[in-house]
Design a protein around this motif. Structure first.
Motif, PDB file in Angstrom:
ATOM      1  N   GLN A   1     -50.861  90.212 -56.867  1.00 24.18           N
ATOM      2  CA  GLN A   1     -50.712  89.482 -58.121  1.00 24.18           C
ATOM      3  C   GLN A   1     -49.258  89.496 -58.585  1.00 24.18           C
ATOM      4  O   GLN A   1     -48.759  88.497 -59.113  1.00 24.18           O
ATOM      5  CB  GLN A   1     -51.603  90.096 -59.206  1.00 24.18           C
ATOM      6  N   ARG A   2     -48.570  90.619 -58.403  1.00 23.45           N
ATOM      7  CA  ARG A   2     -47.155  90.686 -58.774  1.00 23.45           C
ATOM      8  C   ARG A   2     -46.337  89.688 -57.957  1.00 23.45           C
ATOM      9  O   ARG A   2     -45.441  89.025 -58.484  1.00 23.45           O
ATOM     10  CB  ARG A   2     -46.614  92.104 -58.567  1.00 23.45           C
ATOM     11  N   ILE A   3     -46.641  89.587 -56.662  1.00 23.61           N
ATOM     12  CA  ILE A   3     -45.930  88.625 -55.819  1.00 23.61           C
ATOM     13  C   ILE A   3     -46.226  87.197 -56.293  1.00 23.61           C
ATOM     14  O   ILE A   3     -45.342  86.341 -56.308  1.00 23.61           O
ATOM     15  CB  ILE A   3     -46.307  88.793 -54.330  1.00 23.61           C
ATOM     16  N   GLY A   4     -47.470  86.943 -56.695  1.00 26.59           N
ATOM     17  CA  GLY A   4     -47.803  85.627 -57.222  1.00 26.59           C
ATOM     18  C   GLY A   4     -47.001  85.286 -58.465  1.00 26.59           C
ATOM     19  O   GLY A   4     -46.543  84.151 -58.637  1.00 26.59           O
TER      20      GLY A   4
ATOM     21  N   GLU B   1     -55.894  82.571 -65.758  1.00 27.89           N
ATOM     22  CA  GLU B   1     -56.691  83.789 -65.572  1.00 27.89           C
ATOM     23  C   GLU B   1     -56.172  84.628 -64.400  1.00 27.89           C
ATOM     24  O   GLU B   1     -56.939  85.012 -63.506  1.00 27.89           O
ATOM     25  CB  GLU B   1     -58.168  83.441 -65.378  1.00 27.89           C
ATOM     26  N   PRO B   2     -54.874  84.955 -64.395  1.00 27.72           N
ATOM     27  CA  PRO B   2     -54.294  85.589 -63.207  1.00 27.72           C
ATOM     28  C   PRO B   2     -54.784  86.999 -62.929  1.00 27.72           C
ATOM     29  O   PRO B   2     -54.670  87.473 -61.799  1.00 27.72           O
ATOM     30  CB  PRO B   2     -52.792  85.595 -63.529  1.00 27.72           C
ATOM     31  N   PHE B   3     -55.313  87.698 -63.944  1.00 29.99           N
ATOM     32  CA  PHE B   3     -55.698  89.093 -63.749  1.00 29.99           C
ATOM     33  C   PHE B   3     -57.204  89.320 -63.794  1.00 29.99           C
ATOM     34  O   PHE B   3     -57.661  90.464 -63.711  1.00 29.99           O
ATOM     35  CB  PHE B   3     -55.044  89.972 -64.825  1.00 29.99           C
ATOM     36  N   SER B   4     -57.990  88.263 -63.920  1.00 36.43           N
ATOM     37  CA  SER B   4     -59.424  88.436 -64.187  1.00 36.43           C
ATOM     38  C   SER B   4     -60.196  89.020 -63.015  1.00 36.43           C
ATOM     39  O   SER B   4     -61.275  89.578 -63.202  1.00 36.43           O
ATOM     40  CB  SER B   4     -60.054  87.107 -64.605  1.00 36.43           C
TER      41      SER B   4
ATOM     42  N   GLN C   1     -55.704  82.675 -60.569  1.00 45.81           N
ATOM     43  CA  GLN C   1     -56.529  83.873 -60.400  1.00 45.81           C
ATOM     44  C   GLN C   1     -56.544  84.300 -58.935  1.00 45.81           C
ATOM     45  O   GLN C   1     -56.325  85.459 -58.604  1.00 45.81           O
ATOM     46  CB  GLN C   1     -57.953  83.605 -60.886  1.00 45.81           C
ATOM     47  N   GLN C   2     -56.835  83.346 -58.046  1.00 49.54           N
ATOM     48  CA  GLN C   2     -56.771  83.608 -56.612  1.00 49.54           C
ATOM     49  C   GLN C   2     -55.357  83.261 -56.159  1.00 49.54           C
ATOM     50  O   GLN C   2     -55.010  82.091 -56.016  1.00 49.54           O
ATOM     51  CB  GLN C   2     -57.810  82.765 -55.860  1.00 49.54           C
TER      52      GLN C   2
END
Length: 323
Positions: free
Chosen positions: A142-145, A161-164, A82-83
């Motif tokens: 987030q895209r880079i992650g 929970e990558p987009f929460s 998430q972070q």
């Protein structure tokens, strides 16, 4: 590809995961969902041994995960949090290149891979690869992650929970991007979320956990057609909130009304007032506003991104007050 056999995780007398067994097929998008504290993140982290299991076995390609050297295994399993935790002092290219460098890739191969991955998520390499993380939006980070997790071409991607933490419109756009990406790369993805909408949209199969044990595993449609017990029915009902299913016309007030013949509004996408609020997320990801046509009253309205945000924010605050 991944198999859990009677897996449990205990912290003293507390049981976090209780005797769970399931299989995840190669190329499957498998979603773990459930209320807070149900054990979904613990289950995810046991796959790459960030958390050791207490009992049972986890197999990766028919081999116990304990047989793999732990650091090599983590290199071969992408992980998105998430972070996102990009290294702030490094460029986008340097962030993406971490695992390939550890695996001693040649520099020209790393350069080609960074460019390829950025293009896959519609970020121009020449424009973005030398930027620092603080020069990117939340959605871009987030895209880079995500592409960093793909850099060494691992067979499995874990996503917690990558987009929460994103706003609803950015979240909707990244969900669409992830589905498009998965259609091209065909990775095995294990995805944790607390949002039933996200689970239903992304998952080939969903695993609903409660107090460390499995309540139901199945396709998204099976959760609608054949919930196995009262907990599943209640979880589905509680999670599918009315906010996203409200009609666009319900958001419109007199202050949103516009002159239908105003030419400068032609660039905005148009929706019928009977359409649902969740149906405009994709449009609002690229436009500041949408036009809402009211066929019954012949009165058009301009619904801005800010107006949608304000409505969602107010609805979430009210839901929290009643929780």
């Amino acid at each position: 590809m991944i198999e859990f056999q009677n897996v449990s995780k205990r912290y003293g007398n507390k049981v976090a995961v209780d005797d769970v067994s399931f299989n995840i097929d190669e190329g499957e998008f498998f979603v773990l969902i459930g209320p807070s504290g149900c054990g979904k993140t613990t289950t995810l982290k046991m796959i790459n041994r960030l958390i050791p299991l207490s009992e049972g076995y986890i197999y990766f390609n028919n081999q116990p995960i304990s047989d793999y050297p732990v650091y090599e295994m983590r290199w071969d399993i992408g992980y998105v949090l998430q972070q996102i935790a990009l290294f702030p002092h490094m460029t986008v290219k340097e962030n993406i290149a971490q695992v390939p460098q550890m695996k001693k890739w040649k520099e020209k191969d790393i350069d080609a891979r960074v460019d390829e991955l950025l293009e896959m998520v519609n970020m121009d390499p020449e424009q973005y690869k030398m930027r620092k993380p603080d020069e990117l939006s939340g959605g871009q980070r987030q895209r880079i992650g995500v592409v960093r997790a793909l850099a060494a071409d691992p067979p499995v991607i874990l996503m917690d929970e990558p987009f929460s933490a994103l706003d609803p419109i950015s979240r909707e756009k990244l969900q669409e991007d992830l589905l498009d990406l998965q259609s091209k790369i065909k990775k095995t993805i294990v995805f944790v979320t607390h949002d039933i909408h996200e689970a239903m949209k992304l998952g080939d199969r969903i695993c609903l956990l409660n107090e460390g044990h499995i309540e139901q595993i199945g396709t998204p449609q099976s959760f609608i057609d054949a919930p196995k017990n009262d907990f599943v029915r209640q979880f589905m009902g509680d999670q599918i909130k009315q906010t996203e299913w409200v009609k666009l016309g319900d958001l419109v007030t007199s202050e949103h009304h516009i002159d239908a013949h105003d030419n400068h509004l032609e660039s905005y996408p148009t929706f019928d007032s009977e359409q649902r609020i969740n149906e405009v997320y994709q449009a609002l990801a690229t436009h500041e506003a949408v036009i809402v046509k009211d066929q019954q009253h012949a009165q058009d309205a301009l619904l801005t991104r800010e107006a949608v945000f304000n409505y969602l924010s107010h609805s979430q605050e009210q839901a929290g007050e009643h929780a």
